[in-house]
Design a protein around this motif. Structure first.
Motif, PDB file in Angstrom:
ATOM      1  N   PRO A  28      75.481 146.009   2.908  1.00  0.00           N
ATOM      2  CA  PRO A  28      75.571 145.559   1.508  1.00  0.00           C
ATOM      3  C   PRO A  28      74.327 145.937   0.718  1.00  0.00           C
ATOM      4  O   PRO A  28      74.400 146.321  -0.438  1.00  0.00           O
ATOM      5  CB  PRO A  28      75.714 144.040   1.639  1.00  0.00           C
ATOM      6  N   TYR A  33      70.460 142.474   3.454  1.00  0.00           N
ATOM      7  CA  TYR A  33      71.646 142.386   4.328  1.00  0.00           C
ATOM      8  C   TYR A  33      71.778 143.641   5.200  1.00  0.00           C
ATOM      9  O   TYR A  33      72.619 144.507   4.935  1.00  0.00           O
ATOM     10  CB  TYR A  33      72.906 142.232   3.475  1.00  0.00           C
ATOM     11  N   TRP A  39      83.936 141.006   3.952  1.00  0.00           N
ATOM     12  CA  TRP A  39      84.648 141.303   2.691  1.00  0.00           C
ATOM     13  C   TRP A  39      83.936 142.366   1.881  1.00  0.00           C
ATOM     14  O   TRP A  39      84.544 143.077   1.106  1.00  0.00           O
ATOM     15  CB  TRP A  39      85.061 140.056   1.916  1.00  0.00           C
ATOM     16  N   ASP A  40      82.618 142.540   2.133  1.00  0.00           N
ATOM     17  CA  ASP A  40      81.903 143.656   1.497  1.00  0.00           C
ATOM     18  C   ASP A  40      82.560 144.971   1.898  1.00  0.00           C
ATOM     19  O   ASP A  40      82.762 145.863   1.064  1.00  0.00           O
ATOM     20  CB  ASP A  40      80.431 143.692   1.938  1.00  0.00           C
ATOM     21  N   HIS A  75      82.610 137.628  10.150  1.00  0.00           N
ATOM     22  CA  HIS A  75      82.066 137.798   8.802  1.00  0.00           C
ATOM     23  C   HIS A  75      80.857 138.718   8.781  1.00  0.00           C
ATOM     24  O   HIS A  75      80.617 139.388   7.787  1.00  0.00           O
ATOM     25  CB  HIS A  75      81.856 136.443   8.133  1.00  0.00           C
ATOM     26  N   GLN A 112      85.594 135.873   6.679  1.00  0.00           N
ATOM     27  CA  GLN A 112      85.435 135.922   5.215  1.00  0.00           C
ATOM     28  C   GLN A 112      86.806 136.205   4.602  1.00  0.00           C
ATOM     29  O   GLN A 112      87.758 136.507   5.337  1.00  0.00           O
ATOM     30  CB  GLN A 112      84.425 137.015   4.818  1.00  0.00           C
ATOM     31  N   TRP A 174      79.977 129.864   4.024  1.00  0.00           N
ATOM     32  CA  TRP A 174      79.827 131.320   4.146  1.00  0.00           C
ATOM     33  C   TRP A 174      81.180 132.017   4.261  1.00  0.00           C
ATOM     34  O   TRP A 174      81.304 133.193   3.931  1.00  0.00           O
ATOM     35  CB  TRP A 174      78.956 131.677   5.366  1.00  0.00           C
ATOM     36  N   TYR A 220      70.690 125.309   3.392  1.00  0.00           N
ATOM     37  CA  TYR A 220      70.549 126.064   4.641  1.00  0.00           C
ATOM     38  C   TYR A 220      70.596 125.169   5.866  1.00  0.00           C
ATOM     39  O   TYR A 220      71.163 125.536   6.891  1.00  0.00           O
ATOM     40  CB  TYR A 220      69.282 126.939   4.619  1.00  0.00           C
ATOM     41  N   TYR A 370      72.466 132.188  -7.508  1.00  0.00           N
ATOM     42  CA  TYR A 370      73.518 132.703  -6.650  1.00  0.00           C
ATOM     43  C   TYR A 370      74.918 132.429  -7.178  1.00  0.00           C
ATOM     44  O   TYR A 370      75.278 132.963  -8.210  1.00  0.00           O
ATOM     45  CB  TYR A 370      73.280 132.074  -5.276  1.00  0.00           C
ATOM     46  N   TRP A 371      75.701 131.581  -6.517  1.00  0.00           N
ATOM     47  CA  TRP A 371      77.089 131.344  -6.945  1.00  0.00           C
ATOM     48  C   TRP A 371      77.203 130.101  -7.827  1.00  0.00           C
ATOM     49  O   TRP A 371      78.282 129.549  -7.997  1.00  0.00           O
ATOM     50  CB  TRP A 371      77.998 131.207  -5.712  1.00  0.00           C
ATOM     51  N   GLU A 414      73.103 142.804  -7.157  1.00  0.00           N
ATOM     52  CA  GLU A 414      74.010 141.908  -6.419  1.00  0.00           C
ATOM     53  C   GLU A 414      74.705 140.950  -7.396  1.00  0.00           C
ATOM     54  O   GLU A 414      75.892 140.704  -7.299  1.00  0.00           O
ATOM     55  CB  GLU A 414      73.173 141.141  -5.389  1.00  0.00           C
ATOM     56  N   TRP A 431      78.712 146.651  -3.074  1.00  0.00           N
ATOM     57  CA  TRP A 431      80.026 146.427  -3.685  1.00  0.00           C
ATOM     58  C   TRP A 431      79.982 146.581  -5.204  1.00  0.00           C
ATOM     59  O   TRP A 431      80.975 146.957  -5.817  1.00  0.00           O
ATOM     60  CB  TRP A 431      80.714 145.162  -3.194  1.00  0.00           C
TER      61      TRP A 431
HETATM   62  C1  9WN Z   1      75.901 135.039   4.117  1.00  0.00           C
HETATM   63  C2  9WN Z   1      76.696 140.105   1.955  1.00  0.00           C
HETATM   64  C3  9WN Z   1      77.021 138.640   1.729  1.00  0.00           C
HETATM   65  C4  9WN Z   1      78.303 138.452   0.888  1.00  0.00           C
HETATM   66  C5  9WN Z   1      78.489 137.010   0.449  1.00  0.00           C
HETATM   67  C6  9WN Z   1      77.195 136.536  -0.220  1.00  0.00           C
HETATM   68  C7  9WN Z   1      76.011 136.691   0.746  1.00  0.00           C
HETATM   69  C8  9WN Z   1      75.291 135.926   3.026  1.00  0.00           C
HETATM   70  C9  9WN Z   1      73.885 135.453   2.754  1.00  0.00           C
HETATM   71  O1  9WN Z   1      75.886 138.043   1.101  1.00  0.00           O
HETATM   72  O2  9WN Z   1      76.184 135.849   1.867  1.00  0.00           O
HETATM   73  O3  9WN Z   1      77.128 135.565   4.548  1.00  0.00           O
HETATM   74  O4  9WN Z   1      73.010 135.729   3.594  1.00  0.00           O
HETATM   75  O5  9WN Z   1      73.641 134.804   1.728  1.00  0.00           O
HETATM   76  O6  9WN Z   1      77.319 135.220  -0.668  1.00  0.00           O
HETATM   77  O7  9WN Z   1      79.588 136.927  -0.435  1.00  0.00           O
HETATM   78  O8  9WN Z   1      79.415 138.851   1.637  1.00  0.00           O
HETATM   79  O9  9WN Z   1      76.681 140.788   0.740  1.00  0.00           O
END
Ligand code: 9WN
Length: 441
Positions: A28, A33, A39-40, A75, A112, A174, A220, A370-371, A414, A431
């Protein structure tokens, strides 16, 4: 839209994807990451379909090679060439059980949203435009994937129906992909937060990202506690309702689950399987979402806590995702459009920006975290797809233009500040780049 702008964005998006390719999968983002996320990979394949379909198939295949015998698609699939310390929690923490033909690389035991059938179908239907060799490759890859996609769906609709309502439950935030969404606040308030866990393990994300942009330590501590409980039960799903503190039916996860069945209708027809099974399943899941996750009083979709049976009070972007489903009753589709256009989400017509991840008018709306407020391209891409499914062509085009403008002006981030549009989180995020290609095509 201005053609120079489109050409610039196309070029930069393709170069982000080139830079994030790691031998047999896409990461990602390089720093935050450094493994493969489920899902990415699907969103990424949708973009790779235009510039490198062979990599799109390779990425999906790498993910499904790590599928568990029970059908779950992990995931995260860990890259054995990346050091344990480069992402937390890494493979040692997850300690997943060994199974027969398991590949060398480790994975998590969570899932995911199952975007993959949708992605596979998108890559397949674009293949012919790249010539006969690509079309042949696409046919072969689709055949390999089909039984695996079916097993993934059966795991989610079977073992994960912990509420017995015909919906898949997530057992960890997650799994939603919308990690710290306010949608989970009520259900998470009952999950013990052992902050001592954070003394024992170091949060790697805080070494490479700004703490104000990430989930909190309390989040966390709860995330880790939930993993430990699931892990210590051998990642078994039977009886979870009696021994797991977080079980939620999410409207976004389940809308994607039903949309995946609709993609499987097309895929089954190509590979010579029975499409009707998938059509029936899509209809059943759609009905369950429409019956159990819709709040008549506010005319919005909410997540349901399986343990208490209550709907979350939070109005989040996940509530807009059932628009993906063509069989959604007309008045519910209209209600989603009204919610999206309201000051809570503000379609581009009023803000010039794609929709945020959380209700702009809520007291807890956080422009950075974040979200809990920022704009994410993947959920806006899904919302636009839903608009097209229900014939809202003008709104879909406005949203497409707003996404393209945002990524062009701010970069392939992101996520984005919901007031200024500034890029936040990881730069060169796969993505965002991949879906930009689809939005430009
Ligand atoms: C935990 C990779 C992922 C996305 C998720 C996003 C974030 C991870 C994190 O990053 O989650 O899985 O370490 O925060 O929330 O949607 O798939 O991009």
């Amino acid at each position: 839209m201005h053609t120079d702008m489109s050409a610039d964005l196309w070029k930069s998006a393709a170069s982000v994807l080139d830079g994030n390719w790691a031998h047999d999968h896409m990461v990602p983002s390089r720093r935050l990451y450094p493994h493969q996320w489920s899902w990415d990979a699907a969103f990424i394949a949708i973009g790779l379909a235009y510039v490198n379909p062979t990599r799109a198939w390779r990425d999906l295949r790498s993910l499904f090679e790590a599928q568990w015998p029970d059908g779950r698609v992990p995931h995260i699939v860990f890259d054995p060439l990346t050091a344990e310390g480069d992402y937390f929690p890494g493979p040692a923490f997850w300690d997943v059980p060994a199974y027969g033909n398991r590949p060398a690389r480790g994975s998590t035991g969570l899932v995911q949203p199952p975007m993959h059938a949708i992605a596979a179908w998108e890559v397949y239907r674009r293949a012919a435009s790249h010539g006969a060799r690509c079309a042949h490759e696409a046919g072969e890859q689709l055949k390999w994937l089909y039984p695996r996609l079916v097993a993934q769906q059966e795991y989610l609709t079977g073992r994960r129906d912990t509420g017995g309502r015909g919906l898949a439950s997530i057992v960890h935030p997650w799994e939603s992909g919308l990690d710290n969404s306010p949608s989970w606040d009520a259900a998470m308030s009952g999950v013990p937060a052992d902050l001592g866990l954070l003394d024992r393990y170091r949060r790697r994300d805080l070494q490479v990202a700004d703490a104000a942009h990430r989930p909190t330590d309390v989040d966390y501590a709860r995330y880790l506690g939930l993993v430990i409980n699931y892990r210590d039960g051998g990642y078994e799903d039977a009886g979870l309702a009696h021994r797991h503190a977080f079980l939620v039916e999410c409207p976004s996860f389940n809308a994607i689950l039903a949309a995946a069945e609709l993609a499987l209708v097309h895929i089954a027809a190509v590979v010579g399987a029975d499409p009707m099974i998938h059509r029936r399943r899509a209809r059943r899941i759609t009905e369950a979402i429409s019956t159990h996750l819709y709040d008549e009083r506010t005319a919005t979709f909410r997540s349901r806590d399986v343990r208490t049976g209550t709907l979350s009070p939070a109005r989040c972007v996940s509530g807009l995702m059932p628009l993906l489903l063509p069989d959604l009753p007309r008045e519910q589709a209209e209600a989603i459009m009204a919610e999206a256009a309201s000051p809570r989400f503000g379609l581009p017509g009023t803000t010039g920006l794609p929709v945020p991840s959380y209700d702009r008018t809520a007291p807890g709306f956080d422009t950075l975290r974040y979200w809990r407020g920022p704009i994410w391209i993947n959920v806006n891409w899904l919302l636009r797809r839903g608009m097209l499914v229900h014939g809202y062509r003008g709104e879909a085009e406005d949203l497409r233009e707003a996404m393209v403008r945002l990524v062009h002006d701010s970069g392939h981030y992101e996520y984005f500040h919901p007031e200024t549009g500034a890029g936040i989180g990881a730069p060169m995020f796969s993505w965002t780049a991949a879906l930009s290609l689809d939005l430009l095509a």
